[in-house]
Design an enzyme around this catalytic site. Structure first.
Site, short mmCIF file in Angstrom:
data_model
loop_
_atom_site.label_atom_id
_atom_site.label_comp_id
_atom_site.label_asym_id
_atom_site.label_seq_id
_atom_site.Cartn_x
_atom_site.Cartn_y
_atom_site.Cartn_z
N GLY A 97 0.90 -1.57 0.07
CA GLY A 97 0.57 0.03 0.02
C GLY A 97 1.12 1.79 -0.34
CB CYS A 98 3.83 1.53 0.67
SG CYS A 98 3.34 1.68 3.43
CD GLN A 99 4.75 6.70 -5.06
OE1 GLN A 99 4.68 7.24 -4.59
NE2 GLN A 99 4.72 7.22 -7.00
#
Length: 144
Positions: free
Chosen positions: A56-58
Site C-alpha cells: 500500500g506504500c509507493q
C-alpha cells in the site's frame, strides 16, 4: 528529550506537535522529517523480506514487530527519505508500548502537525497502511 519508555503515546504525539510548531514552513518541516529518518536505527538487509513488507506504500517499507502484548517493539525502514522520517514519528508514538495502548491510540499528530494536508495521496495511503499493519500486529498480540 523524553525517551520512549517514559512517555505515553499521547505525550509522544504532543512532543511531536511541539517540535513541528518550531518550523515556520513546510520546507523546514520536510527537512526535519528527512533528518529524523536518517536517525533510524540500522535495519539489516536480511530483514527486508516480503514477509515484513508493508503493501500500500509507493516506496518500499518494511516493518518488523517483536515483543509481546505487554511491550511491543517495532523496527522499520524505507527506501524513501521522507517516508523514513514518517516511520521515525510513527515509531516514536507506537514502539515500546503495550499492545493495548497501541490499539487505543489514534494518530492525532498527523492532523495536528498538518501532515495530512502536505503529503501526496500515495504517501498518505502508505502511512495509513503502515499504521494499519502496526495496529494489526498489536491486536494479534492482544489475542494471544
Amino acid at each position: 528529550m523524553n525517551t520512549l519508555a517514559t512517555t505515553s503515546a499521547i505525550q509522544a504525539q504532543q512532543d511531536i506537535a511541539d517540535e513541528f510548531a518550531f518550523f515556520g514552513d513546510w520546507t523546514e518541516r520536510y527537512q526535519y522529517l528527512i533528518d529524523l529518518g536518517k536517525q533510524l536505527p540500522p535495519f539489516p538487509d536480511e530483514w527486508k523480506s516480503e514477509d515484513y513488507r508493508v503493501h500500500g506504500c509507493q516506496s518500499m517499507v518494511w516493518l518488523i514487530p517483536s515483543g509481546d502484548a505487554s511491550n511491543m517493539h517495532f523496527d522499520a525502514t524505507s527506501d524513501s527519505a521522507i517516508v523514513s522520517g514518517l516511520i521515525a514519528l510513527v515509531l516514536r508514538v507506537y514502539s515500546d508500548r503495550s499492545a493495548a495502548e497501541i490499539v487505543a491510540s489514534e494518530p492525532a499528530f498527523i492532523q495536528e502537525i498538518g501532515l495530512a494536508k502536505h503529503l501526496s495521496p500515495t504517501r498518505s495511503n502508505g502511512l495509513v497502511a503502515m499504521l494499519a499493519k502496526l495496529k494489526a500486529h498489536a491486536a494479534a498480540a492482544l489475542e494471544k
